[in-house]
Design a protein around this motif. Structure first.
Motif, PDB file in Angstrom:
ATOM      1  N   ASP A  12      26.229  -8.274  16.290  1.00 53.18           N
ATOM      2  CA  ASP A  12      24.979  -8.200  17.045  1.00 53.18           C
ATOM      3  C   ASP A  12      23.813  -8.700  16.201  1.00 53.18           C
ATOM      4  O   ASP A  12      22.941  -9.402  16.699  1.00 53.18           O
ATOM      5  CB  ASP A  12      24.715  -6.776  17.512  1.00 53.18           C
ATOM      6  N   THR A  13      23.788  -8.336  14.929  1.00 52.10           N
ATOM      7  CA  THR A  13      22.725  -8.778  14.041  1.00 52.10           C
ATOM      8  C   THR A  13      22.746 -10.293  13.899  1.00 52.10           C
ATOM      9  O   THR A  13      21.705 -10.944  13.989  1.00 52.10           O
ATOM     10  CB  THR A  13      22.877  -8.123  12.647  1.00 52.10           C
ATOM     11  N   TRP A  24      19.786 -12.757  15.148  1.00 51.44           N
ATOM     12  CA  TRP A  24      19.127 -13.689  14.235  1.00 51.44           C
ATOM     13  C   TRP A  24      19.279 -15.121  14.724  1.00 51.44           C
ATOM     14  O   TRP A  24      18.326 -15.910  14.671  1.00 51.44           O
ATOM     15  CB  TRP A  24      19.648 -13.537  12.814  1.00 51.44           C
ATOM     16  N   ALA A  25      20.448 -15.503  15.207  1.00 51.39           N
ATOM     17  CA  ALA A  25      20.662 -16.869  15.697  1.00 51.39           C
ATOM     18  C   ALA A  25      19.703 -17.186  16.850  1.00 51.39           C
ATOM     19  O   ALA A  25      19.096 -18.263  16.886  1.00 51.39           O
ATOM     20  CB  ALA A  25      22.108 -17.062  16.134  1.00 51.39           C
ATOM     21  N   ALA A  26      19.554 -16.245  17.771  1.00 48.20           N
ATOM     22  CA  ALA A  26      18.643 -16.455  18.905  1.00 48.20           C
ATOM     23  C   ALA A  26      17.187 -16.498  18.440  1.00 48.20           C
ATOM     24  O   ALA A  26      16.410 -17.349  18.878  1.00 48.20           O
ATOM     25  CB  ALA A  26      18.844 -15.349  19.940  1.00 48.20           C
ATOM     26  N   ALA A  72      16.134 -17.306  15.463  1.00 47.81           N
ATOM     27  CA  ALA A  72      15.941 -18.513  14.654  1.00 47.81           C
ATOM     28  C   ALA A  72      15.622 -19.719  15.535  1.00 47.81           C
ATOM     29  O   ALA A  72      14.813 -20.574  15.155  1.00 47.81           O
ATOM     30  CB  ALA A  72      17.175 -18.780  13.794  1.00 47.81           C
ATOM     31  N   GLU A  73      16.220 -19.775  16.718  1.00 52.03           N
ATOM     32  CA  GLU A  73      15.914 -20.890  17.630  1.00 52.03           C
ATOM     33  C   GLU A  73      14.467 -20.824  18.102  1.00 52.03           C
ATOM     34  O   GLU A  73      13.798 -21.852  18.236  1.00 52.03           O
ATOM     35  CB  GLU A  73      16.882 -20.903  18.810  1.00 52.03           C
ATOM     36  N   LEU A  74      13.967 -19.619  18.359  1.00 44.14           N
ATOM     37  CA  LEU A  74      12.548 -19.479  18.730  1.00 44.14           C
ATOM     38  C   LEU A  74      11.654 -19.889  17.566  1.00 44.14           C
ATOM     39  O   LEU A  74      10.629 -20.553  17.757  1.00 44.14           O
ATOM     40  CB  LEU A  74      12.237 -18.033  19.136  1.00 44.14           C
ATOM     41  N   VAL A  75      12.034 -19.483  16.363  1.00 42.45           N
ATOM     42  CA  VAL A  75      11.268 -19.854  15.175  1.00 42.45           C
ATOM     43  C   VAL A  75      11.262 -21.371  15.019  1.00 42.45           C
ATOM     44  O   VAL A  75      10.228 -21.978  14.747  1.00 42.45           O
ATOM     45  CB  VAL A  75      11.837 -19.163  13.910  1.00 42.45           C
ATOM     46  N   ARG A  76      12.414 -21.994  15.214  1.00 42.07           N
ATOM     47  CA  ARG A  76      12.524 -23.459  15.108  1.00 42.07           C
ATOM     48  C   ARG A  76      11.526 -24.137  16.038  1.00 42.07           C
ATOM     49  O   ARG A  76      10.818 -25.067  15.644  1.00 42.07           O
ATOM     50  CB  ARG A  76      13.938 -23.918  15.456  1.00 42.07           C
ATOM     51  N   ARG A  77      11.446 -23.681  17.266  1.00 42.36           N
ATOM     52  CA  ARG A  77      10.518 -24.281  18.232  1.00 42.36           C
ATOM     53  C   ARG A  77       9.068 -24.093  17.802  1.00 42.36           C
ATOM     54  O   ARG A  77       8.230 -24.954  18.050  1.00 42.36           O
ATOM     55  CB  ARG A  77      10.731 -23.693  19.622  1.00 42.36           C
ATOM     56  N   HIS A  78       8.785 -22.966  17.160  1.00 39.36           N
ATOM     57  CA  HIS A  78       7.407 -22.664  16.768  1.00 39.36           C
ATOM     58  C   HIS A  78       6.968 -23.420  15.510  1.00 39.36           C
ATOM     59  O   HIS A  78       5.833 -23.887  15.438  1.00 39.36           O
ATOM     60  CB  HIS A  78       7.239 -21.152  16.551  1.00 39.36           C
ATOM     61  N   ILE A 130       8.710 -14.998  12.374  1.00 42.77           N
ATOM     62  CA  ILE A 130      10.065 -14.446  12.415  1.00 42.77           C
ATOM     63  C   ILE A 130      10.055 -13.076  13.079  1.00 42.77           C
ATOM     64  O   ILE A 130      10.875 -12.795  13.963  1.00 42.77           O
ATOM     65  CB  ILE A 130      10.662 -14.364  10.995  1.00 42.77           C
ATOM     66  N   GLU A 131       9.117 -12.221  12.692  1.00 43.45           N
ATOM     67  CA  GLU A 131       9.038 -10.879  13.286  1.00 43.45           C
ATOM     68  C   GLU A 131       8.741 -10.943  14.779  1.00 43.45           C
ATOM     69  O   GLU A 131       9.320 -10.191  15.565  1.00 43.45           O
ATOM     70  CB  GLU A 131       7.991 -10.044  12.554  1.00 43.45           C
ATOM     71  N   GLN A 132       7.870 -11.851  15.189  1.00 45.18           N
ATOM     72  CA  GLN A 132       7.565 -11.999  16.614  1.00 45.18           C
ATOM     73  C   GLN A 132       8.786 -12.474  17.395  1.00 45.18           C
ATOM     74  O   GLN A 132       9.064 -11.990  18.489  1.00 45.18           O
ATOM     75  CB  GLN A 132       6.401 -12.975  16.814  1.00 45.18           C
ATOM     76  N   ALA A 133       9.532 -13.421  16.832  1.00 43.35           N
ATOM     77  CA  ALA A 133      10.735 -13.925  17.498  1.00 43.35           C
ATOM     78  C   ALA A 133      11.776 -12.814  17.628  1.00 43.35           C
ATOM     79  O   ALA A 133      12.406 -12.654  18.678  1.00 43.35           O
ATOM     80  CB  ALA A 133      11.308 -15.113  16.737  1.00 43.35           C
ATOM     81  N   LEU A 134      11.969 -12.047  16.572  1.00 44.81           N
ATOM     82  CA  LEU A 134      12.930 -10.939  16.630  1.00 44.81           C
ATOM     83  C   LEU A 134      12.500  -9.887  17.646  1.00 44.81           C
ATOM     84  O   LEU A 134      13.332  -9.354  18.373  1.00 44.81           O
ATOM     85  CB  LEU A 134      13.089 -10.308  15.243  1.00 44.81           C
TER      86      LEU A 134
END
Length: 92
Positions: free
Chosen positions: A10-11, A15-17, A19-25, A68-72
């Motif tokens: 799950d972790t 993180w993978a999901a 990280a994709e949001l972070v990538r876009r940002h 990162i914290e916002q994406a998580l």
């Protein structure tokens, strides 16, 4: 032990999901240079991202930790504390 493994999966998925949001940002160049080298480990009360070296850890902490914290938070639906660590050197 099964529940421990499930938590790890799950972790990793979270993180993978995120990280994709972070990538876009942050864009592909910043993602590849600073975020992609991070390795994720789960803890009972959050997430630890392990950087390959101190420079990466400090740069991520200064420039990308909030993203990162916002994406998580978006992926997990709740606050997810993030710790930044440095990988232990591999003995020669």
């Amino acid at each position: 032990m099964v529940s421990g493994r499930r938590h790890a999966v799950d972790t990793e998925a979270t993180w993978a999901a995120a990280a994709e949001l972070v990538r876009r940002h942050v864009g592909e160049r910043n993602f590849t240079a600073w975020i992609a080298p991070l390795r994720c480990t789960g803890t009972r009360d959050g997430l630890t991202l392990v950087a390959p070296d101190r420079t990466t850890r400090e740069w991520v902490g200064r420039h990308f930790l909030t993203v990162i914290e916002q994406a998580l938070r978006e992926i997990a639906g709740d606050r997810c504390p993030v710790r930044l660590g440095v990988a232990l050197p591999v003995p020669p």
